[in-house]
Design an enzyme around this catalytic site. Structure first.
Site, short mmCIF file in Angstrom:
data_model
loop_
_atom_site.label_atom_id
_atom_site.label_comp_id
_atom_site.label_asym_id
_atom_site.label_seq_id
_atom_site.Cartn_x
_atom_site.Cartn_y
_atom_site.Cartn_z
N CYS A 100 -6.32 5.10 -10.82
CA CYS A 100 -6.02 5.54 -9.46
C CYS A 100 -5.73 7.03 -9.45
O CYS A 100 -5.27 7.58 -10.46
CB CYS A 100 -4.78 4.77 -8.99
N CYS B 102 0.83 -1.21 0.00
CA CYS B 102 0.00 0.00 0.00
C CYS B 102 0.87 1.26 0.00
O CYS B 102 0.63 2.18 0.79
CB CYS B 102 -0.95 -0.04 1.20
C1 LIG Z 1 -5.43 4.59 3.64
C2 LIG Z 1 -5.82 3.86 2.41
C3 LIG Z 1 -5.96 4.56 1.22
C4 LIG Z 1 -6.33 3.90 0.06
N1 LIG Z 1 -6.48 4.62 -1.10
C5 LIG Z 1 -6.94 4.01 -2.20
C6 LIG Z 1 -7.21 4.75 -3.40
O1 LIG Z 1 -7.01 5.96 -3.43
N2 LIG Z 1 -7.68 4.09 -4.47
C7 LIG Z 1 -7.89 2.73 -4.44
O2 LIG Z 1 -8.35 2.17 -5.44
N3 LIG Z 1 -7.65 1.99 -3.35
C8 LIG Z 1 -7.17 2.59 -2.23
N4 LIG Z 1 -6.93 1.87 -1.11
C9 LIG Z 1 -7.06 0.42 -1.18
C10 LIG Z 1 -8.50 -0.06 -1.03
O3 LIG Z 1 -9.05 0.49 0.13
C11 LIG Z 1 -8.49 -1.58 -0.98
O4 LIG Z 1 -8.01 -2.05 -2.21
C12 LIG Z 1 -9.87 -2.13 -0.78
O5 LIG Z 1 -10.39 -1.74 0.46
C13 LIG Z 1 -9.83 -3.65 -0.86
O6 LIG Z 1 -11.12 -4.13 -0.84
P1 LIG Z 1 -11.45 -5.61 -0.32
O7 LIG Z 1 -12.93 -5.73 -0.46
O8 LIG Z 1 -10.60 -6.58 -1.01
O9 LIG Z 1 -10.99 -5.64 1.20
P2 LIG Z 1 -11.35 -4.69 2.43
O10 LIG Z 1 -11.80 -3.36 1.97
O11 LIG Z 1 -10.21 -4.76 3.36
O12 LIG Z 1 -12.61 -5.38 3.09
C14 LIG Z 1 -12.55 -6.60 3.75
C15 LIG Z 1 -13.91 -6.94 4.28
O13 LIG Z 1 -13.87 -8.22 4.92
C16 LIG Z 1 -14.43 -8.13 6.21
N5 LIG Z 1 -13.81 -9.16 7.04
C17 LIG Z 1 -12.54 -9.23 7.47
N6 LIG Z 1 -12.37 -10.35 8.19
C18 LIG Z 1 -13.54 -10.99 8.19
C19 LIG Z 1 -14.01 -12.21 8.74
N7 LIG Z 1 -13.22 -13.02 9.46
N8 LIG Z 1 -15.30 -12.55 8.56
C20 LIG Z 1 -16.14 -11.75 7.84
N9 LIG Z 1 -15.75 -10.61 7.30
C21 LIG Z 1 -14.46 -10.24 7.46
C22 LIG Z 1 -14.17 -6.70 6.65
O14 LIG Z 1 -15.03 -6.33 7.69
C23 LIG Z 1 -14.45 -5.96 5.32
O15 LIG Z 1 -15.85 -5.82 5.13
C24 LIG Z 1 -6.55 2.50 0.07
C25 LIG Z 1 -6.41 1.80 1.28
C26 LIG Z 1 -6.04 2.48 2.43
C27 LIG Z 1 -5.93 1.69 3.71
#
Ligand SMILES: Cc1cc2nc3c(=O)[nH]c(=O)nc-3n(C[C@H](O)[C@H](O)[C@H](O)COP(=O)(O)OP(=O)(O)OC[C@H]3O[C@@H](n4cnc5c(N)ncnc54)[C@H](O)[C@@H]3O)c2cc1C
Length: 399
Positions: A348, A161
């Site tokens: 992005c 990240c």
């Molecule tokens: C500070 C920051 C800035 C960012 N900026 C950008 C940006 O500008 N542009 C961009 O495209 N991306 C950005 N990102 C990245 C983006 O946020 C992630 O790519 C995205 O959140 C990933 O999505 P995901 O659904 O894979 O996982 P996550 O968003 O991490 O979601 C995971 C989900 O799983 C759930 N979960 C976890 N464990 C369990 C369990 N055991 N049982 C049930 N549920 C569970 C959580 O509650 C959540 O709902 C940024 C991230 C951060 C931290």
């Protein structure tokens, strides 16, 4: 009988998968989302929380009404055991959910334990990787304004990240100017990347030159190709022997897969990311799919200090769309599609407070046909507009 689909996670990947499956298959499927978090959190805006520019209410909304409206069952609970041979998920509150298809979209476990003194609650270093941590970082930033000094921001070894770390750095520089204290707070950026704007993927178009220009212009010192040995109160020790004193520090941690997923060793890497084929199915259990940060994406090449691949929100949603296509194809008897994460296009914005860089390419990883970077204030406005658009549409279940 309708097919039972369980989606683990209700964020970028999980919400997209669940709602798109229901949109496409309606009563042919019974979709249940299990999410540890009750709310959706728009993480790209977390870079602004420490500066008081956003609060949790601005960037979060409850998941229950969104899923209810779309006919998706929502279980606010944590998956603690995945029995893949028996096609069953067990939750912390004792539910046992049987499925015909499983979609793992559980994102990362933040690996603070990898570096001594990193846990944000200890107060040695701040984090913007959870809303609680970002709110603590705001308290630390307010205290810093009273008593400014050197600032260290970085991406720790193994993180994927780096983008968020750069955005926070540039926003910090903007805040220093705004508060008229830039001369009291020298900025240092510390990164595991072999060179600036490598991003764990070997660079992105002219990104390195542009970032170097930003560093020069904002008077930021960059230290590349290093890992962090330890965080202590007011200082960070690096693998090259340097000890950097600071009045404020924020680092991006490395990621692991969440515990329940990591325990499924026959479909995951040692770090707990799901090994999938280009259809986003696991080899051993074709009814088990994964999308988003939960998916293993191999770095394009080795680096001296380990770096992860950036798995952005856009990439997570695009992976989820391939998952949906392939589950629909399976149910309706159509051919599946294959699309490796590296071949998905990248979109992005790297925000810098009142300016930034729009980044877009046809492929996340090389070989790319193009990788365009558009610097300027329009990048900042694009990020603001996208935030509003994303929150307004997703609150209504439009993915
Ligand atoms: C500070 C920051 C800035 C960012 N900026 C950008 C940006 O500008 N542009 C961009 O495209 N991306 C950005 N990102 C990245 C983006 O946020 C992630 O790519 C995205 O959140 C990933 O999505 P995901 O659904 O894979 O996982 P996550 O968003 O991490 O979601 C995971 C989900 O799983 C759930 N979960 C976890 N464990 C369990 C369990 N055991 N049982 C049930 N549920 C569970 C959580 O509650 C959540 O709902 C940024 C991230 C951060 C931290």
């Amino acid at each position: 009988m309708s097919k039972r689909i369980v989606v683990l996670g209700g964020s970028f990947a999980g919400m997209t998968a669940a709602i798109e499956l229901k949109n496409k298959l309606a009563d042919e499927v019974d979709v249940t989302v299990v999410s540890k978090a009750a709310d959706f959190l728009f993480m790209p805006s977390m870079i602004w929380v420490p500066f008081g520019l956003r609060t949790r209410a601005d960037i979060m909304f409850p998941l229950q009404p969104v899923f209810e409206k779309k006919g998706v069952h929502f279980v606010h609970d944590e998956a603690v055991r995945l029995d893949l041979p028996e096609k069953r998920v067990e939750t912390k509150q004792g539910q046992k959910l049987e499925y015909d298809y499983l979609v793992i979209a559980t994102g990362p476990k933040l690996n603070y334990a990898a570096i001594p003194g990193f846990v944000p609650e200890e107060g040695n270093v701040q984090s913007i990787f959870s809303i609680d941590a970002a709110e603590r970082a705001k308290v630390a930033f307010d205290a810093f304004l009273e008593n400014p000094g050197p600032v260290v921001i970085g991406g720790a070894q193994g993180t994927g990240c780096f983008g968020a770390a750069y955005e926070f750095l540039f926003n910090f520089a903007h805040q220093l100017k705004k508060h008229g204290i830039a001369d009291k707070a020298p900025l240092t950026f510390v990164t595991a990347e072999p060179f600036l704007a490598h991003f764990g993927i070997g660079g992105f178009g002219p990104g390195t030159k542009m970032t170097e220009w930003f560093f020069k212009n904002l008077d930021i010192t960059g230290i590349t190709n290093v890992s962090v040995k330890e965080f202590r109160r007011g200082e960070v020790e690096l693998s090259n022997g340097q000890v950097l004193k600071h009045a404020f520090a924020m680092f991006a941690p490395s990621f692991l897969g969440i515990d329940a997923v990591r325990a499924c060793a026959d479909v995951t890497t040692a770090a707990g990311f799901v090994k999938v084929k280009e259809t986003y199915q696991t080899e051993k259990y074709p009814e088990v799919y994964a999308a988003g940060v939960a998916v293993q994406v191999d770095p394009p090449g080795p680096t001296e200090v380990p770096c992860g691949v950036p798995k952005t929100g856009y990439l997570s949603e695009e992976m989820a769309k391939v998952v949906v296509h392939n589950i629909v194809a399976d149910i309706e008897g159509h051919p599946k599609v294959s699309l490796s994460p590296g071949a998905i296009d990248a979109k992005c914005v790297l925000d810098a407070g009142n300016t930034g860089i729009i980044m877009t390419s046809d492929h996340l990883l090389e070989p790319r046909g193009h990788a365009w970077l558009i610097p300027g204030p329009e990048a900042h406005w694009a990020k603001l507009a996208f935030e509003k658009y994303f929150l307004a549409t997703h609150k209504r279940g439009m993915v």
